[in-house]
Design a protein around this motif. Structure first.
Motif, PDB file in Angstrom:
ATOM      1  N   SER A 197      26.073  13.947  -6.362  1.00 43.51           N
ATOM      2  CA  SER A 197      24.937  13.041  -6.788  1.00 43.51           C
ATOM      3  C   SER A 197      23.779  14.022  -6.612  1.00 43.51           C
ATOM      4  N   THR A 198      22.890  13.952  -7.731  1.00 41.45           N
ATOM      5  CA  THR A 198      21.586  14.602  -7.634  1.00 41.45           C
ATOM      6  C   THR A 198      20.566  13.802  -6.844  1.00 41.45           C
ATOM      7  N   LYS A 199      21.001  12.676  -6.664  1.00 42.00           N
ATOM      8  CA  LYS A 199      20.097  11.682  -6.374  1.00 42.00           C
ATOM      9  C   LYS A 199      20.160  11.535  -4.649  1.00 42.00           C
ATOM     10  N   ALA A 200      18.746  11.132  -4.275  1.00 44.01           N
ATOM     11  CA  ALA A 200      18.826  11.150  -2.642  1.00 44.01           C
ATOM     12  C   ALA A 200      19.551   9.744  -1.995  1.00 44.01           C
ATOM     13  N   ALA A 201      19.402   8.815  -2.812  1.00 45.55           N
ATOM     14  CA  ALA A 201      19.835   7.337  -2.514  1.00 45.55           C
ATOM     15  C   ALA A 201      21.213   7.333  -1.796  1.00 45.55           C
ATOM     16  N   SER A 202      21.752   6.798  -0.839  1.00 41.41           N
ATOM     17  CA  SER A 202      22.922   6.820  -0.178  1.00 41.41           C
ATOM     18  C   SER A 202      23.935   5.942  -1.094  1.00 41.41           C
ATOM     19  N   GLY A 203      25.218   5.963  -1.202  1.00 42.38           N
ATOM     20  CA  GLY A 203      25.988   4.980  -1.877  1.00 42.38           C
ATOM     21  C   GLY A 203      26.236   5.379  -3.343  1.00 42.38           C
ATOM     22  N   ARG A 204      25.669   6.646  -3.663  1.00 47.65           N
ATOM     23  CA  ARG A 204      25.802   7.252  -5.017  1.00 47.65           C
ATOM     24  C   ARG A 204      26.912   8.094  -5.146  1.00 47.65           C
ATOM     25  N   GLY A 205      27.018   8.564  -6.413  1.00 44.67           N
ATOM     26  CA  GLY A 205      27.796   9.617  -6.826  1.00 44.67           C
ATOM     27  C   GLY A 205      29.070   9.316  -7.223  1.00 44.67           C
ATOM     28  N   ILE A 206      29.317   8.078  -7.634  1.00 43.95           N
ATOM     29  CA  ILE A 206      30.658   7.354  -8.433  1.00 43.95           C
ATOM     30  C   ILE A 206      30.435   7.503  -9.637  1.00 43.95           C
ATOM     31  N   GLY A 207      29.319   7.411 -10.661  1.00 49.48           N
ATOM     32  CA  GLY A 207      29.199   7.199 -11.996  1.00 49.48           C
ATOM     33  C   GLY A 207      29.764   8.078 -12.678  1.00 49.48           C
ATOM     34  N   THR A 208      29.840   9.374 -12.732  1.00 49.81           N
ATOM     35  CA  THR A 208      30.389  10.424 -13.509  1.00 49.81           C
ATOM     36  C   THR A 208      31.830  10.454 -13.242  1.00 49.81           C
ATOM     37  N   HIS A 209      32.122  10.356 -11.874  1.00 54.03           N
ATOM     38  CA  HIS A 209      33.505  10.430 -11.443  1.00 54.03           C
ATOM     39  C   HIS A 209      34.340   9.293 -12.050  1.00 54.03           C
ATOM     40  N   SER A 210      33.798   8.001 -12.062  1.00 54.41           N
ATOM     41  CA  SER A 210      34.268   6.871 -12.547  1.00 54.41           C
ATOM     42  C   SER A 210      34.662   6.862 -13.708  1.00 54.41           C
ATOM     43  N   MET A 211      33.514   7.614 -14.579  1.00 56.19           N
ATOM     44  CA  MET A 211      33.666   7.677 -16.011  1.00 56.19           C
ATOM     45  C   MET A 211      34.828   8.634 -16.284  1.00 56.19           C
ATOM     46  N   LYS A 212      35.001   9.649 -15.760  1.00 56.84           N
ATOM     47  CA  LYS A 212      36.151  10.544 -16.020  1.00 56.84           C
ATOM     48  C   LYS A 212      37.471   9.764 -15.591  1.00 56.84           C
ATOM     49  N   LEU A 213      37.449   9.205 -14.402  1.00 53.58           N
ATOM     50  CA  LEU A 213      38.613   8.483 -14.026  1.00 53.58           C
ATOM     51  C   LEU A 213      39.231   7.389 -14.900  1.00 53.58           C
ATOM     52  N   LEU A 214      38.231   6.401 -15.083  1.00 54.10           N
ATOM     53  CA  LEU A 214      38.615   5.144 -15.880  1.00 54.10           C
ATOM     54  C   LEU A 214      38.730   5.735 -17.472  1.00 54.10           C
ATOM     55  N   GLY A 215      37.862   6.611 -18.024  1.00 54.93           N
ATOM     56  CA  GLY A 215      38.070   7.142 -19.348  1.00 54.93           C
ATOM     57  C   GLY A 215      39.493   7.802 -19.572  1.00 54.93           C
ATOM     58  N   PHE A 267      43.811  -5.421 -24.663  1.00 60.44           N
ATOM     59  CA  PHE A 267      42.739  -5.045 -25.224  1.00 60.44           C
ATOM     60  C   PHE A 267      41.432  -5.500 -24.652  1.00 60.44           C
ATOM     61  N   LEU A 268      41.419  -6.679 -23.818  1.00 55.41           N
ATOM     62  CA  LEU A 268      40.214  -6.947 -23.056  1.00 55.41           C
ATOM     63  C   LEU A 268      40.094  -6.239 -21.940  1.00 55.41           C
ATOM     64  N   ARG A 269      40.927  -5.646 -21.318  1.00 53.95           N
ATOM     65  CA  ARG A 269      40.872  -4.748 -20.187  1.00 53.95           C
ATOM     66  C   ARG A 269      40.181  -3.559 -20.571  1.00 53.95           C
ATOM     67  N   ALA A 270      40.936  -2.906 -21.553  1.00 54.77           N
ATOM     68  CA  ALA A 270      40.213  -1.575 -22.303  1.00 54.77           C
ATOM     69  C   ALA A 270      38.791  -1.776 -22.632  1.00 54.77           C
ATOM     70  N   HIS A 271      38.425  -3.181 -23.333  1.00 58.15           N
ATOM     71  CA  HIS A 271      37.117  -3.176 -23.693  1.00 58.15           C
ATOM     72  C   HIS A 271      36.124  -3.263 -22.396  1.00 58.15           C
ATOM     73  N   ARG A 272      36.451  -4.002 -21.368  1.00 60.65           N
ATOM     74  CA  ARG A 272      35.772  -4.069 -20.338  1.00 60.65           C
ATOM     75  C   ARG A 272      35.598  -2.522 -19.561  1.00 60.65           C
ATOM     76  N   LEU A 273      36.632  -1.902 -19.373  1.00 58.40           N
ATOM     77  CA  LEU A 273      36.492  -0.493 -18.943  1.00 58.40           C
ATOM     78  C   LEU A 273      35.637   0.229 -19.560  1.00 58.40           C
ATOM     79  N   LEU A 274      35.694   0.174 -20.925  1.00 60.61           N
ATOM     80  CA  LEU A 274      34.761   1.134 -22.001  1.00 60.61           C
ATOM     81  C   LEU A 274      33.486   0.644 -21.618  1.00 60.61           C
ATOM     82  N   ARG A 275      33.007  -0.609 -21.515  1.00 62.86           N
ATOM     83  CA  ARG A 275      31.699  -0.920 -21.138  1.00 62.86           C
ATOM     84  C   ARG A 275      31.303  -0.590 -19.837  1.00 62.86           C
ATOM     85  N   ARG A 276      32.212  -0.206 -19.005  1.00 58.13           N
ATOM     86  CA  ARG A 276      31.734   0.203 -17.673  1.00 58.13           C
ATOM     87  C   ARG A 276      31.485   1.386 -17.727  1.00 58.13           C
ATOM     88  N   VAL A 277      32.296   2.131 -18.486  1.00 53.82           N
ATOM     89  CA  VAL A 277      32.305   3.648 -18.761  1.00 53.82           C
ATOM     90  C   VAL A 277      30.868   3.997 -19.305  1.00 53.82           C
TER      91      VAL A 277
END
Length: 118
Positions: free
Chosen positions: A68-86, A5-15
């Motif tokens: 990513s729609t943003k110019a900064a490098s190192g981006r583009g994992i937020g929505t991908h990780s949301m889908k993967l973790l979720g 449950f604690l792991r799931a809670h942390r993952l949901l918080r991250r998502v």
């Protein structure tokens, strides 16, 4: 508390944290991001809404890794990780809707945990 449950809670918080951050970055100052949680049948839906919209070409790539729609490098994992973790780790259903009339809403639907406190 149960370790699973604690792991799931942390993952949901991250998502949700990634989604809220993206929603705030997508709108101009003074606009509102809304976060909701609602029971839906045998599950719970968490949603994050902002009044902005995504063009159709962006919508088609939004869950792709490194997109990513943003110019900064190192981006583009937020929505991908949301889908993967979720979906893979929380065993939920992740999706979104974006149009001019309603804005953009990302959702994650999770099964209710038997015996969990309400």
């Amino acid at each position: 508390m149960h370790v699973r449950f604690l792991r799931a809670h942390r993952l949901l918080r991250r998502v949700l944290g990634n989604r809220i951050k993206n929603a705030l970055e997508a709108i101009p100052p003074g606009r509102v991001v809304t976060v909701c949680c609602a029971e839906q049948g045998d599950g719970v839906v968490f949603s994050v809404h902002n009044p902005g919209t995504m063009p159709p070409d962006v919508q088609g790539q939004v869950f792709q890794r490194s997109f990513s729609t943003k110019a900064a490098s190192g981006r583009g994992i937020g929505t991908h990780s949301m889908k993967l973790l979720g979906e893979r780790y929380l065993r939920g259903q992740v999706g979104f809707a974006s149009d001019e009339a309603q804005g953009t809403t990302f959702r994650i639907r999770l099964a209710k945990v038997p015996g969990a406190a309400r």
